[in-house]
Design a protein around this motif. Structure first.
Motif, PDB file in Angstrom:
ATOM      1  N   LYS A 131      13.158  14.313  -9.920  1.00  0.00           N
ATOM      2  CA  LYS A 131      12.195  15.283 -10.476  1.00  0.00           C
ATOM      3  C   LYS A 131      10.766  14.915 -10.066  1.00  0.00           C
ATOM      4  N   LEU A 132      10.471  13.614  -9.996  1.00  0.00           N
ATOM      5  CA  LEU A 132       9.144  13.186  -9.526  1.00  0.00           C
ATOM      6  C   LEU A 132       8.995  13.485  -8.036  1.00  0.00           C
TER       7      LEU A 132
ATOM      8  N   LYS B 146       0.835  -1.206   0.000  1.00  0.00           N
ATOM      9  CA  LYS B 146       0.000   0.000   0.000  1.00  0.00           C
ATOM     10  C   LYS B 146       0.878   1.268   0.000  1.00  0.00           C
ATOM     11  N   ALA B 147       1.882   1.245  -0.853  1.00  0.00           N
ATOM     12  CA  ALA B 147       2.830   2.357  -0.939  1.00  0.00           C
ATOM     13  C   ALA B 147       2.270   3.485  -1.810  1.00  0.00           C
ATOM     14  N   ASP B 148       2.831   4.669  -1.633  1.00  0.00           N
ATOM     15  CA  ASP B 148       2.428   5.819  -2.452  1.00  0.00           C
ATOM     16  C   ASP B 148       3.070   5.790  -3.829  1.00  0.00           C
ATOM     17  N   LEU B 149       4.287   5.246  -3.901  1.00  0.00           N
ATOM     18  CA  LEU B 149       5.041   5.290  -5.160  1.00  0.00           C
ATOM     19  C   LEU B 149       6.064   4.167  -5.171  1.00  0.00           C
ATOM     20  N   GLY B 150       6.305   3.622  -6.351  1.00  0.00           N
ATOM     21  CA  GLY B 150       7.368   2.641  -6.540  1.00  0.00           C
ATOM     22  C   GLY B 150       8.368   3.157  -7.551  1.00  0.00           C
TER      23      GLY B 150
ATOM     24  N   ILE C  66       6.191  17.901 -16.406  1.00  0.00           N
ATOM     25  CA  ILE C  66       6.982  18.573 -15.366  1.00  0.00           C
ATOM     26  C   ILE C  66       7.895  19.625 -15.981  1.00  0.00           C
ATOM     27  N   VAL C  67       8.583  19.264 -17.060  1.00  0.00           N
ATOM     28  CA  VAL C  67       9.547  20.181 -17.696  1.00  0.00           C
ATOM     29  C   VAL C  67       8.832  21.355 -18.364  1.00  0.00           C
ATOM     30  N   LEU C  68       7.683  21.087 -18.969  1.00  0.00           N
ATOM     31  CA  LEU C  68       6.971  22.173 -19.663  1.00  0.00           C
ATOM     32  C   LEU C  68       6.313  23.142 -18.684  1.00  0.00           C
TER      33      LEU C  68
ATOM     34  N   GLY D 265      -2.395  17.675  -1.286  1.00  0.00           N
ATOM     35  CA  GLY D 265      -2.176  16.297  -0.866  1.00  0.00           C
ATOM     36  C   GLY D 265      -2.450  15.330  -2.001  1.00  0.00           C
ATOM     37  N   GLY D 266      -2.735  14.087  -1.637  1.00  0.00           N
ATOM     38  CA  GLY D 266      -3.110  13.106  -2.648  1.00  0.00           C
ATOM     39  C   GLY D 266      -2.028  12.144  -3.044  1.00  0.00           C
ATOM     40  N   GLY D 267      -0.842  12.248  -2.426  1.00  0.00           N
ATOM     41  CA  GLY D 267       0.231  11.307  -2.736  1.00  0.00           C
ATOM     42  C   GLY D 267       0.597  11.322  -4.205  1.00  0.00           C
ATOM     43  N   SER D 268       0.754  10.122  -4.781  1.00  0.00           N
ATOM     44  CA  SER D 268       1.200  10.042  -6.178  1.00  0.00           C
ATOM     45  C   SER D 268       0.134  10.462  -7.172  1.00  0.00           C
TER      46      SER D 268
END
Length: 614
Positions: free
Chosen positions: A471-472, A352-356, A388-390, A485-488
């Motif tokens: 960067k993420l 139940k992780a936010d990001l891998g 992200i870059v734009l 909020g909202g995690g990933s």
């Protein structure tokens, strides 16, 4: 950095081989710098080795030169010239890298990266570097050496060290390291870590099988190009052919007297941590409460969990395959591999992780998975990084490789307001094209391949998988600092609107090189003839439209999708990529290609035939 001074560690080899449970004896009384090479000045002391592990070690080291005990003050033999096999050095070139077989055990794959061959390659690089850079009268040129987790790494590191030291350059060993860190060492300015170095060598073969290995070379101008690699290999061939027993013993002795060891990964990881803290407004632990899992695939990327995420406050429970193991027992360390992506996805969902986050063997490629198990790799990773870059550089050009989707183009240009410049396969091609565009006045800040190689202008155009993931993390940290909020979900929302095909396949059409239809010509000439014939067929087919701008192979749209047939950069293969809104439409595109190439008898179309058959 004053607090980090004195991080140069002793030169007596200290390593824990996690695969075999072995440990070398260390000299606990050594000062910060100690001029000796691994194995110099004493016998190896093995501990905790079972008979089975000894058998395994013997099996995989079969074919290595048996060095036995090496003494720094051993007298050189003046009577014997070592027997050296004839070697075609140019066959070791793989674009802008060098690749070969370093370990026996795979049928039909004899060892090509022996210790003398490796020493000659390193000496060739030293000669090339001495020509390119004038040594300071106050300081000889310095070369850093790092390696990934492969079982041949230590043997090759020793041989590389001898080749560099034998040329009179200073050798600085980093041990287990990442490819991006090696380039970074040419830019860091900190004498406490003997930086900057003038050149860097990474010992790696990316995601290839355990028996392979190779080399990547860097200066502060970036990674070396194809012409440079050819030059180095030609020099290496001359050096190799002139080896004598005396010269080999001399280089070994010089290495024993001069090699230094530095914990450079401390510098590299510290810079990554600082980047995330800065993005969050200099908060000490901007990822506190985030649950982020790392899968290093038993490569060199295990540092990211303990050295980057944890100092930033992240929870890393459930991270897997962080221990370096050069046999890669769990899955191939490759963000493009389906088994690897399934492994990190399952870990995220189960914990139940936010990001891998997943890396390839030497950490120059990466991918991610959000909390719902949605993968950010290939086109989706490019879309995320483009978003992200734009945001940071509105209107900038995003340079990608040739196999990116039409949906990605629409997303970058219509949704994000950027420009998509689809170029050729090969991370060096993509990076060099972005640099070229900037040089002629077209702003580009991101060069990225579907393979997971991604380079940013802000990071010296270095393809750094760890920096891409930073960067993420920056996005997560800055969103939280702003009260979002909202995690990933912050990341997932950035790729909303990306059109993705229902069917996406890559088929490999092999050119049979000994087939009489080649008529004595090269596979490259034959492949170009296939592409030219397909291009003519597309022009005559009213249901297909040739891509107006295309830099590689033949790309055409039709039946709601597209195909690209191109010639592999290095192999006698024509990869065929097809994307379509349905399997029926994908088959129609496949039939168009099959009809055009059927007269080429030396082209093995069995993979395509299987795909299009009812």
């Amino acid at each position: 950095m004053a607090a980090m001074s004195g991080k140069i560690v002793q030169n007596v080899f200290v390593a824990q081989n996690r695969l075999f449970g072995t440990q070398y004896r260390r000299d606990c009384c050594a000062p910060y710098t100690h001029n000796s090479l691994p194995f110099c000045g004493g016998k190896l002391a093995w501990t905790s080795l079972s008979s089975m592990q000894m058998h395994t070690l013997a099996k995989y080291q079969r074919g290595f030169v048996n060095r036995g005990t090496v003494y720094c003050n051993a007298a050189s033999s003046t009577t014997a010239v070592p027997y050296l096999d004839k070697v075609d050095f140019l066959k070791l070139q793989n674009g802008s890298d060098i690749r070969g077989v370093a370990v026996s055990g795979v049928e039909g794959e004899p060892i090509t990266l022996t210790e003398p061959v490796t020493e000659a390659i390193a000496a060739g690089f030293a000669a090339w570097l001495l020509e390119k850079k004038k040594a300071d009268v106050h300081r000889p040129l310095r070369v850093s050496i790092g390696h990934d987790s492969r079982i041949s790494a230590q043997m090759l590191q020793d041989a590389v060290s001898q080749g560099i030291a034998g040329a009179g350059l200073v050798v600085i060993q980093y041990g287990l390291a990442s490819t991006p860190a090696m380039f970074n060492s040419t830019l860091t300015v900190d004498e406490a870590f003997l930086c900057p170095v003038d050149g860097a060598i990474m010992i790696t073969a990316s995601h290839l099988p355990y028996n392979r290995n190779g080399f990547k070379f860097f200066t502060n101008d970036g990674g070396l190009g194809k012409a440079d690699i050819k030059d180095i290999l030609e020099r290496a061939a001359d050096i190799y052919n002139n080896f004598t027993n005396e010269s080999l013993m001399k280089s070994k002795r010089q290495a024993c007297e001069s090699v230094k060891k530095v914990d450079y990964m401390t510098v590299y990881t510290s810079d990554l941590v600082k980047a995330v803290r800065k993005a969050a407004g200099n908060i000490e632990k901007p990822l506190e409460g985030f649950h982020i899992i790392v899968d290093a695939g038993n490569g060199a990327g295990g540092f990211f969990s303990a050295k980057v995420l944890q100092p930033l406050g992240a929870i890393t429970n459930g991270s897997q395959f962080l221990e370096p193991d050069g046999l890669f027992p769990n899955h191939i360390p490759n963000p493009e591999d389906k088994v690897a992506m399934k492994a990190i996805t399952q870990a995220v969902l189960q914990n139940k992780a936010d990001l891998g986050i997943i890396f390839d063997t030497d950490v120059d490629r990466s991918a991610a998975v959000d909390s719902t198990g949605r993968e950010f790799n290939r086109n989706r990773l490019i879309a995320l990084m483009s978003a992200i870059v734009l945001e940071e550089h509105p209107g900038t050009t995003i340079v990608t490789d040739s196999v990116t989707s039409d949906g990605l183009t629409t997303f970058i240009e219509k949704k994000l307001g950027g420009k998509h410049h689809r170029f050729k396969r090969g991370y060096k091609n993509v990076i060099d094209e972005a640099i070229r565009l900037n040089s002629i006045g077209e702003e580009s800040h991101l060069a990225i391949e579907t393979s997971g190689h991604g380079a940013l202008k802000e990071n010296h155009w270095l393809d750094d998988g760890a920096y891409l993931m930073v960067k993420l993390l920056n996005k997560l940290a800055s969103a939280r600092a702003s009260g979002v909020g909202g995690g990933s979900k912050v990341l997932t929302n950035l790729v909303e609107g990306l059109q993705e095909p229902a069917v996406a396949v890559e088929l490999r059409l092999k050119i049979i090189q000994n087939h009489p239809d080649l008529k004595g010509g090269s596979f490259r000439e034959y492949g170009e003839a296939v592409l030219k014939h397909l291009e003519n067929s597309v022009d005559l087919d009213p249901k297909l439209q040739k891509a107006p701008v295309n830099y590689e192979g033949v790309r055409a749209s039709g039946y709601g999708g597209w195909f690209l047939l191109r010639l592999s950069l290095h192999d006698p293969v024509l990869p065929l990529n097809i994307e379509a809104p349905s399997n029926d439409d994908a088959v129609k595109l496949g039939l168009s290609v099959a009809s055009a190439v059927k007269e080429f008898a030396a082209l093995d179309t069995s993979a395509l035939d299987k795909f299009i058959q009812p």
